[in-house]
Write an enzyme that holds these catalytic residues in place. Structure first.
Site, PDB file in Angstrom:
ATOM      1  N   CYS A 103     -35.621 -58.425 -53.473  1.00 56.80           N
ATOM      2  CA  CYS A 103     -34.346 -58.782 -52.837  1.00 56.80           C
ATOM      3  C   CYS A 103     -34.578 -58.949 -51.331  1.00 56.80           C
ATOM      4  O   CYS A 103     -35.052 -58.027 -50.676  1.00 56.80           O
ATOM      5  CB  CYS A 103     -33.318 -57.686 -53.096  1.00 56.80           C
ATOM      6  SG  CYS A 103     -31.812 -57.906 -52.128  1.00 56.80           S
ATOM      7  N   LYS A 142     -12.456 -27.202 -26.266  1.00 59.30           N
ATOM      8  CA  LYS A 142     -12.576 -26.687 -27.632  1.00 59.30           C
ATOM      9  C   LYS A 142     -13.698 -27.477 -28.314  1.00 59.30           C
ATOM     10  O   LYS A 142     -13.522 -28.626 -28.717  1.00 59.30           O
ATOM     11  CB  LYS A 142     -11.256 -26.855 -28.384  1.00 59.30           C
ATOM     12  CG  LYS A 142     -11.226 -26.170 -29.720  1.00 59.30           C
ATOM     13  CD  LYS A 142      -9.791 -26.089 -30.224  1.00 59.30           C
ATOM     14  CE  LYS A 142      -9.678 -25.332 -31.528  1.00 59.30           C
ATOM     15  NZ  LYS A 142     -10.556 -25.752 -32.586  1.00 59.30           N
ATOM     16  N   CYS A 164     -26.034 -59.036 -56.829  1.00 63.50           N
ATOM     17  CA  CYS A 164     -26.344 -58.725 -55.435  1.00 63.50           C
ATOM     18  C   CYS A 164     -25.952 -59.906 -54.551  1.00 63.50           C
ATOM     19  O   CYS A 164     -26.360 -61.038 -54.820  1.00 63.50           O
ATOM     20  CB  CYS A 164     -27.835 -58.427 -55.281  1.00 63.50           C
ATOM     21  SG  CYS A 164     -28.348 -58.283 -53.562  1.00 63.50           S
ATOM     22  N   GLU A 212     -10.559 -23.950 -21.322  1.00 63.01           N
ATOM     23  CA  GLU A 212     -11.906 -24.353 -21.757  1.00 63.01           C
ATOM     24  C   GLU A 212     -11.810 -25.527 -22.704  1.00 63.01           C
ATOM     25  O   GLU A 212     -10.756 -25.774 -23.288  1.00 63.01           O
ATOM     26  CB  GLU A 212     -12.565 -23.187 -22.529  1.00 63.01           C
ATOM     27  CG  GLU A 212     -12.822 -21.993 -21.675  1.00 63.01           C
ATOM     28  CD  GLU A 212     -13.295 -20.794 -22.498  1.00 63.01           C
ATOM     29  OE1 GLU A 212     -13.540 -20.957 -23.709  1.00 63.01           O
ATOM     30  OE2 GLU A 212     -13.394 -19.713 -21.923  1.00 63.01           O
ATOM     31  N   CYS A 224     -29.408 -61.550 -53.206  1.00 65.09           N
ATOM     32  CA  CYS A 224     -30.427 -62.198 -54.041  1.00 65.09           C
ATOM     33  C   CYS A 224     -29.904 -62.627 -55.413  1.00 65.09           C
ATOM     34  O   CYS A 224     -30.606 -63.303 -56.151  1.00 65.09           O
ATOM     35  CB  CYS A 224     -31.626 -61.272 -54.224  1.00 65.09           C
ATOM     36  SG  CYS A 224     -31.266 -59.863 -55.273  1.00 65.09           S
ATOM     37  N   ASP A 248     -16.228 -28.849 -30.872  1.00 66.07           N
ATOM     38  CA  ASP A 248     -16.093 -29.077 -32.308  1.00 66.07           C
ATOM     39  C   ASP A 248     -17.413 -28.745 -33.004  1.00 66.07           C
ATOM     40  O   ASP A 248     -18.236 -29.615 -33.277  1.00 66.07           O
ATOM     41  CB  ASP A 248     -15.707 -30.535 -32.559  1.00 66.07           C
ATOM     42  CG  ASP A 248     -15.018 -30.683 -33.898  1.00 66.07           C
ATOM     43  OD1 ASP A 248     -14.768 -29.656 -34.556  1.00 66.07           O
ATOM     44  OD2 ASP A 248     -14.737 -31.828 -34.291  1.00 66.07           O
ATOM     45  N   CYS A 304     -28.614 -52.830 -56.163  1.00 65.66           N
ATOM     46  CA  CYS A 304     -29.254 -54.086 -56.563  1.00 65.66           C
ATOM     47  C   CYS A 304     -30.512 -53.723 -57.352  1.00 65.66           C
ATOM     48  O   CYS A 304     -31.281 -52.855 -56.941  1.00 65.66           O
ATOM     49  CB  CYS A 304     -29.621 -54.899 -55.323  1.00 65.66           C
ATOM     50  SG  CYS A 304     -30.808 -56.210 -55.636  1.00 65.66           S
ATOM     51  N   TYR A 315     -18.763 -18.138 -25.318  1.00 66.69           N
ATOM     52  CA  TYR A 315     -17.534 -18.028 -24.528  1.00 66.69           C
ATOM     53  C   TYR A 315     -16.775 -16.701 -24.607  1.00 66.69           C
ATOM     54  O   TYR A 315     -15.781 -16.547 -23.927  1.00 66.69           O
ATOM     55  CB  TYR A 315     -16.586 -19.182 -24.850  1.00 66.69           C
ATOM     56  CG  TYR A 315     -16.390 -19.457 -26.338  1.00 66.69           C
ATOM     57  CD1 TYR A 315     -15.740 -18.546 -27.159  1.00 66.69           C
ATOM     58  CD2 TYR A 315     -16.865 -20.633 -26.893  1.00 66.69           C
ATOM     59  CE1 TYR A 315     -15.568 -18.799 -28.499  1.00 66.69           C
ATOM     60  CE2 TYR A 315     -16.697 -20.896 -28.253  1.00 66.69           C
ATOM     61  CZ  TYR A 315     -16.046 -19.974 -29.044  1.00 66.69           C
ATOM     62  OH  TYR A 315     -15.874 -20.219 -30.364  1.00 66.69           O
ATOM     63  N   LYS A 339      -4.497 -28.955 -29.330  1.00 67.73           N
ATOM     64  CA  LYS A 339      -5.270 -29.895 -30.164  1.00 67.73           C
ATOM     65  C   LYS A 339      -4.929 -31.336 -29.797  1.00 67.73           C
ATOM     66  O   LYS A 339      -3.749 -31.704 -29.715  1.00 67.73           O
ATOM     67  CB  LYS A 339      -4.912 -29.681 -31.636  1.00 67.73           C
ATOM     68  CG  LYS A 339      -5.270 -28.305 -32.154  1.00 67.73           C
ATOM     69  CD  LYS A 339      -6.681 -28.244 -32.641  1.00 67.73           C
ATOM     70  CE  LYS A 339      -6.736 -28.755 -34.062  1.00 67.73           C
ATOM     71  NZ  LYS A 339      -7.967 -28.352 -34.731  1.00 67.73           N
TER      72      LYS A 339
HETATM   73  S1  IVH Z   1     -11.925 -18.730 -28.462  1.00 69.35           S
HETATM   74  C1  IVH Z   1     -10.159 -15.077 -30.278  1.00 69.35           C
HETATM   75  N1  IVH Z   1     -12.960 -20.780 -27.212  1.00 69.35           N
HETATM   76  O1  IVH Z   1     -11.986 -23.023 -32.244  1.00 69.35           O
HETATM   77  C2  IVH Z   1     -10.774 -16.224 -29.572  1.00 69.35           C
HETATM   78  N2  IVH Z   1     -12.744 -20.917 -29.570  1.00 69.35           N
HETATM   79  O2  IVH Z   1      -9.475 -23.065 -33.784  1.00 69.35           O
HETATM   80  C3  IVH Z   1     -11.390 -17.120 -30.498  1.00 69.35           C
HETATM   81  N3  IVH Z   1     -13.621 -22.998 -30.537  1.00 69.35           N
HETATM   82  O3  IVH Z   1     -12.789 -20.480 -34.496  1.00 69.35           O
HETATM   83  C4  IVH Z   1     -11.924 -18.361 -30.140  1.00 69.35           C
HETATM   84  N4  IVH Z   1     -14.306 -23.900 -28.653  1.00 69.35           N
HETATM   85  O4  IVH Z   1     -14.706 -21.827 -33.531  1.00 69.35           O
HETATM   86  C5  IVH Z   1     -12.602 -20.282 -28.411  1.00 69.35           C
HETATM   87  N5  IVH Z   1     -13.909 -22.510 -25.963  1.00 69.35           N
HETATM   88  C6  IVH Z   1     -13.552 -22.001 -27.149  1.00 69.35           C
HETATM   89  C7  IVH Z   1     -13.739 -22.695 -28.352  1.00 69.35           C
HETATM   90  C8  IVH Z   1     -13.316 -22.125 -29.553  1.00 69.35           C
HETATM   91  C9  IVH Z   1     -14.218 -24.049 -29.962  1.00 69.35           C
HETATM   92  C10 IVH Z   1     -13.340 -22.869 -31.983  1.00 69.35           C
HETATM   93  C11 IVH Z   1     -13.739 -21.549 -32.569  1.00 69.35           C
HETATM   94  C12 IVH Z   1     -12.510 -21.042 -33.254  1.00 69.35           C
HETATM   95  C13 IVH Z   1     -11.680 -22.281 -33.389  1.00 69.35           C
HETATM   96  C14 IVH Z   1     -10.212 -21.925 -33.463  1.00 69.35           C
END
Ligand code: IVH
Length: 731
Positions: free
Chosen positions: A456, A119, A432, A117, A435, A121, A450, A248, A338
């Site tokens: 200005c 991740k 400034c 999946e 001006c 942010d 300023c 998720y 990551k």
């Molecule tokens: S699974 C035990 N799936 O990443 C399973 N986490 O670094 C827990 N996050 O705290 C998380 N997208 O906030 C999961 N597709 C995803 C995610 C995800 C973002 C975040 C989540 C977690 C952090 C861990």
């Protein structure tokens, strides 16, 4: 609808709620709307009208609550029933392969499949549903204890208030299909799901632009913006922030059988319940496919409308997950891959100083252009003097830059090893750069400012743009190019000059035809009638955004009264705090601003808030400009036709009608209020804005008098039919 009995109203609300939820789901989750805006709005209007008539039938999961419920004094702590675990990180493909080896060594001889999946942010949240209804939302916090954000989570469009009933799909997915007989959703079913609340990049940019306009600090990245928005004590603020959510995981389900046996099915199951799940998730039979997925998204991630900081790999079989178990903080069955923060090296060619609308000087590094995270970067904000000092950034330095939260470029560090000795230290100018006026750094503030205010040119340019902007005086065609020319030719110097412009002057400008000149003059002319709240916003007082402008205008009714208000009086207005109050007093204390307002008033710019106390009913008391312009609809406008363009002063306002009106049917009056974006209501409370009194008023009038006399509702206005008609432009 006024004629519905209580039972009929309850039934109708149930049907309307179901229809609206269905359309929300089609629109927000599936992105496949089935009806147009007008049809959707009419369902919503009907629901709101019935709820207004029958306030006792409003439930927390009503679609009306998506706009924000009660303001909370604090966030209460929530202990999670099962800890919300975190993830171990992998930073290379080799580490992903190590993870796969580890997993398989713990499950000897078994086939292991994965789901990969994105991740997201954002902010991890847990949502609990009982009997299919949303009952609690909590942040992850430290994994054991989070914060109760139920009211705010409710405002997220993709967080369903009710789950879809479990029907055929659920039967196929669960281990015990009998659980669903005969009820579509088993009684007493509790399910807690986990997901990520995030702010799409477009919404993030919009929020930051709005913050910039009122001088509020920017959010550094969408993640911070999402976190800041979800942790608002006033859910209405959250509601305005366009948050989104992907779900998720199922944290727990009671009875446990009402849940699928694999993660891949869980995602489908969550989708079937009405949650938004990420469409980019992939079933991966081998780790090689997981690796390919991660590699693929490293490049493609810049095309997504939201931000990701990696990928998450999960063992698919939930039974295998149980046997793999968890460590103290993270499960053995999952790992986060990551992506490294994208960085690049470049050279600081110069440090320029920008002057913003509010006079803040911002040092900006002008860089040798370099490609970074999907775009070419040639400037990076250095924010303020302290940051330049701390990082010791000098002109000529080689620096490492990165996109903070992947959007705004920032200087991470100086590559000191590459210094040649020719670099120059940057000094914040004492005058400034635009001006020449003295620059001050107020105690306790990081910013230099300023001191020239609206004298200005940089501030003038920015303030002219702001003055004519859509949320300000909304002068169509009054854009940067025209403003540049008008300033250059000396035709205008500040917003006070705009109203003296003529078609003859405009046609002299480059690329300005007769028609465009005429259109612009008409737009300028029309803007004279904007209500006081728009004018206040357009004047760009620090910290006064459109909401504060509306509250102030409604409370004080005229510019004159607002200008005379003390800080203490300003703070009497609900939602107006110290910062705004001080800024308003400071603004009116400056002669240049008072002069500007005088000239605007002399040019016929409206200085009053139609319908607010002392305006419509007492023209003599209104401030400068009263009577010359009325922001209500002009004569001849059809009954209830909304004003074009800007929000009407009735927008968002709650109005109670009591007694019989002489010239308007109650239904008709309610319809007009709704058309202007207001809410007709049947009961008087502290939240009521106007009580319109007809003949033989009932107890509502008494209640309104009680609330105003006791000071509990300082902004509630009791008005008669004539005043009401002026408010709706029918006088
Ligand atoms: S699974 C035990 N799936 O990443 C399973 N986490 O670094 C827990 N996050 O705290 C998380 N997208 O906030 C999961 N597709 C995803 C995610 C995800 C973002 C975040 C989540 C977690 C952090 C861990």
């Amino acid at each position: 609808m006024a004629d519905l009995s209580h039972d009929e109203a309850a039934r109708r609300l149930e049907a309307l709620g179901a229809a609206i939820r269905h359309h929300d789901y089609q629109y927000y989750v599936l992105d496949q709307p089935e009806v147009g805006d007008a049809d959707y709005d009419s369902l919503m209007r009907e629901l709101l009208a019935i709820e207004t008539e029958h306030p006792d039938l409003v439930t927390p999961d009503s679609p009306s609550q998506k706009v924000g419920g009660q303001v909370a004094p604090t966030f209460s702590p929530v202990r999670h029933r099962a800890p919300l675990l975190s993830l171990e990180n992998a930073y290379s493909e080799a580490e992903l392969e190590d993870f796969d080896r580890r997993v398989r060594s713990l499950l000897p001889g078994e086939t292991v499949e994965y789901v990969a999946e994105l991740k997201i942010d954002g902010l991890s949240v847990a949502l609990r549903y009982e009997n299919g209804r949303f009952v609690q939302g909590a942040t992850r916090g430290d994994g054991e204890v989070g914060e109760d954000i139920t009211a705010n989570a409710r405002t997220v469009k993709t967080v369903p208030h009710r789950l879809k009933p479990l029907r055929e799909l659920a039967k196929k997915l669960t281990k015990d299909p009998d659980l669903f007989n005969p009820e579509p959703t088993p009684a007493g079913w509790t399910v807690a799901v986990r997901g990520e609340v995030f702010m799409p990049v477009a919404a993030f940019e919009k929020v930051n632009q709005a913050r910039g306009e009122v001088g509020d600090p920017f959010f550094a990245n969408p993640r911070n913006a999402a976190a800041g928005s979800l942790r608002q004590l006033d859910p209405a603020v959250t509601a305005g922030r366009e948050l989104d959510a992907f779900l998720y995981e199922i944290i727990y389900s009671e009875p446990a059988e009402v849940a699928p046996a694999t993660h891949w099915e869980t995602l489908k199951f969550l989708g079937a319940l009405g949650f938004k799940t990420n469409p980019e998730s992939r079933f991966c039979p081998t780790i090689a496919e997981v690796v390919a997925y991660c590699r693929d998204w490293d490049e493609k991630r810049w095309d997504l409308p939201y931000e990701i900081d990696g990928a998450v790999v999960k063992v698919n079989s939930l039974d295998q997950r149980v046997r793999l178990g968890v460590r103290s903080k993270s499960p053995r069955w999952s790992i986060a891959f990551k992506y490294p923060a994208q960085k690049a090296e470049t050279v600081v060619r110069n440090v320029a100083v920008n002057v913003g609308r509010t006079g803040i000087l911002t040092p900006v590094a002008e860089l040798e252009p370099v490609r970074l995270a999907g775009s070419t970067v040639s400037r990076a904000s250095l924010h303020n003097e302290d940051i330049v000092r701390d990082k010791d950034v000098r002109i000529g330095d080689t620096v490492v830059i990165q996109k903070a939260g992947e959007v705004i470029p920032e200087v991470v560090e100086v590559v000191k090893a590459k210094r040649t000795g020719t670099e120059r230290v940057f000094e914040m100018p004492s005058r400034c750069p635009v001006c020449g006026a003295p620059v001050v750094r107020e105690p306790g503030e990081a910013a230099h400012r300023c001191t020239n205010g609206l004298s200005c040119p940089a501030q003038i340019w920015e303030s002219l743009i702001h003055f004519g902007s859509r949320d300000g005086m909304d002068i169509e065609g009054f854009g940067p190019k025209i403003i540049d020319q008008l300033l250059k030719t000396g035709l205008i110097h500040d917003p006070g000059d705009i109203y003296a412009l003529t078609v003859e002057q405009l046609v002299e400008l480059e690329r300005m035809g007769n028609k465009s000149a005429q259109n612009l003059i008409e737009a300028i002319d029309a803007s004279r009638r904007q209500p006081l709240n728009r004018l206040l916003f357009a004047l760009g007082l620090r910290h006064v955004g459109d909401r504060a402008a509306f509250l102030l205008a409604r409370h004080f009714a005229t510019m004159e009264r607002l200008a005379a208000a003390s800080e203490a009086e300003l703070q009497q207005v609900p939602e107006i705090g110290e910062k705004i109050a001080a800024s308003v007093v400071e603004f009116f204390s400056q002669e240049i601003n008072r002069g500007l307002i005088r000239r605007l008033a002399e040019s016929g710019v409206n200085m009053t808030m139609p319908g607010a106390a002392g305006v419509a009913g007492e023209p003599g008391e209104a401030g400068p400009g009263a009577g010359e312009a009325d922001a209500g609809a002009g004569p001849g406008r059809a009954l209830g036709e909304p004003l074009p363009g800007p929000a009407h002063p009735l927008a968002g306002v709650t109005i109670v009608l009591t007694g019989t009106l002489a010239t308007l049917e109650r239904r008709e009056a309610e319809e007009i209020i709704r058309n202007f974006g207001g809410r007709p209501s049947s009961s008087v409370s502290k939240k009521t804005d106007y009580v319109v009194v007809g003949e033989n008023p009932g107890s509502k009038l008494e209640k309104a008098r009680e609330l105003t006399a006791s000071g509990q509702a300082p902004d509630l206005r009791i008005i008669d039919e004539d005043e009401f008609k002026r408010l709706i432009g029918r006088a």
